[in-house]
Write an enzyme that holds these catalytic residues in place. Structure first.
Site, PDB file in Angstrom:
ATOM      1  N   ASP A 285      10.781 117.949   5.106  1.00 54.67           N
ATOM      2  CA  ASP A 285      11.520 117.201   4.562  1.00 54.67           C
ATOM      3  C   ASP A 285      11.958 115.956   5.030  1.00 54.67           C
ATOM      4  O   ASP A 285      12.834 114.540   4.862  1.00 54.67           O
ATOM      5  CB  ASP A 285      12.952 117.978   4.311  1.00 54.67           C
ATOM      6  CG  ASP A 285      13.034 118.709   3.146  1.00 54.67           C
ATOM      7  OD1 ASP A 285      11.838 118.956   2.277  1.00 54.67           O
ATOM      8  OD2 ASP A 285      14.193 119.178   2.706  1.00 54.67           O
ATOM      9  N   ASP A 438      23.885 128.733   3.946  1.00 51.32           N
ATOM     10  CA  ASP A 438      23.772 129.990   5.498  1.00 51.32           C
ATOM     11  C   ASP A 438      25.055 131.437   4.808  1.00 51.32           C
ATOM     12  O   ASP A 438      24.895 132.267   4.307  1.00 51.32           O
ATOM     13  CB  ASP A 438      23.478 130.354   6.335  1.00 51.32           C
ATOM     14  CG  ASP A 438      24.379 129.194   7.121  1.00 51.32           C
ATOM     15  OD1 ASP A 438      25.390 128.069   6.198  1.00 51.32           O
ATOM     16  OD2 ASP A 438      23.892 128.707   8.640  1.00 51.32           O
TER      17      ASP A 438
END
Length: 735
Positions: A285, A438
């Site tokens: 990214d 997460d």
């Protein structure tokens, strides 16, 4: 002291024997056998009377010279000691002055949110300064108190004398201060004491939770409880795969992390798994063209070595890490894979990582996640990394292991774990709604009935933030995200079909107690209430709350890292210091303030040694063990705007090493060091921490007036801790 004899044979003492060792004029040492006493300089009366006047004068002069010599040597030794201490203090002051002079304030945060919190702290600071001046003036006026109940007794005595003698004149100050004491007793102390008692109750509940976790860990260690592979699974000790090689997808999400991309890609490419059943995705990214080019070249290098690895870059960086993972999972070829292993850019799994984790899924269809433990390559780099290591050692050794054994649920750590892709899909996949994607996916998977396994004996190396700036931003994200998630997941938790006790564990233990209550009482009790009780002594905090229980909890926290016991006091003080950042983050996440949505990639330094890379080089030939069939991956396209670069389908059977040559590596390290030396480093000045430092130090001065020993020392050292952190004197400086 050595004896000597007079001319008629009687034993006596003459001065203090001194041995002087001299190697050269600039290097000498003195060993004093015994200090002088009064008897050393006085002879017995009989001896003196029998001596001639000349002899007596000579003895006196000799003793005086010896005494002068000893005193001069002692003075020289003391002067040398003082000089060393002074030099050290001057060096420390010079370092502090230099680092403060190059400092910058923490103005990069959201200014509107930051100013609100900072204004509240400044209010308490100025209030404490005014009250301190008032209390000092009262102290010199005769208002000497060692206990809070003496205030009322003294006021009653003043009122009695005034009533008995109507013509008595009370000073203006006494009248004003007596009114202030009455206001404290009637209006200020009760609510402050109520808030203090509430925080003490929360503190005790959290301490009991911590103690129960430690007892659970002790039980696990004593009974040697650990997850086991079902019958017919893989023998992990032999390292033999026993033919169980499911299709595994490995993902390495990264963003502008040029310091660590090479070692993580190299480590993942050395995983011992048949290449035809393993695909590595490098999910870049980065918005820096140079970093993109370097990562792309590294991927091509490993492709030439025969690794089944692809490079993907998103043009639109929406959703940060969650968006990156979600984009990668949308590729059509992912349907061919059963499991996905995720490693952040600074993680370096051992070659047998998949062989030690994937077998736990075999014949366990309800297992959705296998999480490995983190280990740290730079845990001894500085004081900051040592203190972080204490926290994370307790997190993995105690929290994750106990919850994994007894509850089959814990928060996914975002990396160094293997997911069953079916569990991800049934739970809704990766969502970009919080900064803790997460934890989000772990909670949703738990609500869908999936179980988790934590492996405490499987480690994956990574880095700890070495600067306070990086650590502070990381902790802000880790503590604001759970509060965002709690607001979003609470309705789903209540409506889910899991048992009531699992719902209670999620709501009250996992979220409220460990994510909300802990930062709330840590900041409120030790940074606000405690200093305020110094100025409003009618509200009190017991010594066991200030000292004994925090020390006991710190002792429990440090047990998983026994080598860190010398740092138990700095750890206790630093944890209270970090409560400012954690409390601010918790409030931001709970009320959806602007800073709760900030995502800053934690700064890495790339602390992989040449020995680590050499070990990777030694392990590289194992890449091609197992199934030796040829592989060919046709080019697939993901979402629009993504790039997918794959190797052409020609089989390659290289057994060479694709990590950089050590000679080239040394040159590269030297070049990096030259560039780093040219970079100008600076400190950040953290205004909130500095304001709290002066608040606590002001309260410590007030505690001296009422002779509160434990409170004084705690406030003093805690104030110094805030001062050091506020001046950014802990950890590395920022480039």
């Amino acid at each position: 002291m050595a004896p000597s004899f007079t001319w008629w044979g009687k034993e006596t003492h003459r001065g203090t024997p001194v041995v002087v060792k001299m190697e050269n004029p600039n290097n000498w040492s003195m060993v004093e056998l015994e200090g002088p006493s009064e008897d050393d300089f006085l002879l017995p009366n009989d001896d003196v009377s029998s001596m001639s006047p000349y002899k007596r004068e000579k003895v006196r002069n000799k003793n005086a010279k010896q005494l002068t010599w000893v005193l001069l040597l002692k003075a020289h030794k003391a002067a040398g000691c003082l000089t060393s201490i002074g030099s050290a203090l001057l060096s420390l002051a010079s370092v502090v002055r230099r680092r403060v002079a190059s400092g910058r304030t923490d103005s990069t945060e959201n200014p509107r949110i930051n100013n609100r919190f900072y204004t509240c702290i400044k209010f308490f600071l100025w209030l404490s300064v005014i009250l301190l001046g008032f209390e000092i003036a009262a102290y010199f006026k005769g208002w000497h108190f060692s206990a809070s109940d003496l205030h009322l007794q003294y006021l009653y005595s003043l009122d009695f004398h005034t009533f008995a003698n109507p013509f008595a004149v009370r000073s203006v100050f006494d009248s004003f201060y007596s009114k202030w004491v009455l206001i404290r007793v009637e209006y200020l102390a009760p609510p402050l004491q109520f808030l203090a008692n509430a925080c003490i109750i929360l503190f005790l509940i959290q301490s009991v939770d911590r103690l129960v976790l430690c007892l659970g860990c002790f039980w696990v260690k004593m009974r040697k409880i650990k997850p086991i592979v079902k019958q017919g699974g893989v023998d992990l000790e032999s390292g033999d795969g026993s033919g169980y090689y499911p299709m595994v997808l490995v993902q390495i999400p990264m963003c502008n992390e040029k310091e660590v991309y090479q070692q993580s890609i190299g480590a993942v490419c050395c995983l011992e798994w048949p290449k035809s059943r393993l695909l590595i995705q490098v999910l870049d990214d980065s918005d820096d063209p140079t970093t993109q080019r370097l990562i792309n070249e590294e991927v091509r290098k490993w492709q030439k070595e025969g690794a089944n690895i692809i490079y993907r870059h998103r043009v639109n960086r929406e959703g940060y890490k969650a968006g990156n993972l979600k984009s990668a999972m949308n590729c059509s070829y992912v349907e061919d894979y059963e499991f996905v292993a995720i490693f952040d850019a600074d993680f370096q799994p051992m070659p047998d990582f998949l062989k030690r984790t994937v077998p736990y899924f075999k014949d366990n269809e309800d297992i959705g996640l296998v999480q490995a433990r983190w280990s740290f390559v730079n845990k001894d780099e500085n004081l900051l990394t040592r203190l972080q290591h204490i926290n994370l050692a307790f997190h993995f050794e105690v929290e994750q292991q106990v919850n994994g054994i007894f509850l089959n649920f814990f928060g996914f750590n975002g990396t160094a774990g293997v997911w069953r892709i079916k569990a991800l899909e049934e739970s809704g996949g990766w969502l970009e709604r919080t900064t803790v994607e997460d934890m989000d996916i772990a909670v949703r998977a738990h609500l869908h009935g999936w179980k988790f396994i934590f492996l405490n004996d499987v480690e994956c190396q990574c880095e700890l933030p070495e600067s306070y700036e990086a650590y502070r931003k990381q902790q802000h994200r880790w503590h604001s995200g759970p509060m965002q998630l709690f607001r979003l997941c609470l309705p789903a938790i209540i409506k889910s079909k899991i048992s009531i006790w699992k719902k209670g564990n999620l709501i009250f233990l996992f979220f409220l107690l460990r994510k909300l209550i802990l930062p709330f009482y840590s900041f409120t009790l030790f940074c606000i209430i405690l200093p305020m009780t110094m100025f409003i002594p009618e509200a009190t905090l017991p010594s066991w709350v200030v000292c004994y229980i925090p020390a006991a909890m710190s002792f429990l926290n440090i047990l998983p890292a026994p080598k860190s016991f010398p740092f138990i006091v700095p750890y206790l003080l630093f944890e209270n210091t970090m409560s400012v950042t954690k409390f601010n983050a918790m409030v931001s996440g709970l009320f959806q303030l602007g800073s709760a949505y900030e995502w800053v990639v934690t700064k890495k330094s790339g602390r992989s040694s040449e020995g680590d890379l050499a070990s990777l080089a030694d392990e590289k030939p194992k890449l091609h063990r197992g199934v030796s069939d040829d592989w060919a991956v046709t080019k697939k396209s993901g979402r629009s705007g993504d790039l997918a670069l794959l190797a052409d389908g020609k089989p390659k059977h290289h057994r060479g090493v694709s990590v950089p040559d050590l000679a080239e590596l040394r040159e590269e390290i030297k070049e990096k060091e030259k560039k780093a030396s040219r970079k100008k480093k600076h400190n950040r000045i953290y205004t909130k921490e500095l304001a709290l430092a002066f608040l606590l130090l002001t309260a410590s001065v007030r505690s001296l007036l009422s002779a509160q020993g434990i409170h004084f020392y705690f406030l003093l050292f805690q104030g110094i801790s805030f001062l050091l952190v506020g001046l950014d004197l802990i950890g590395e400086q920022v480039d």
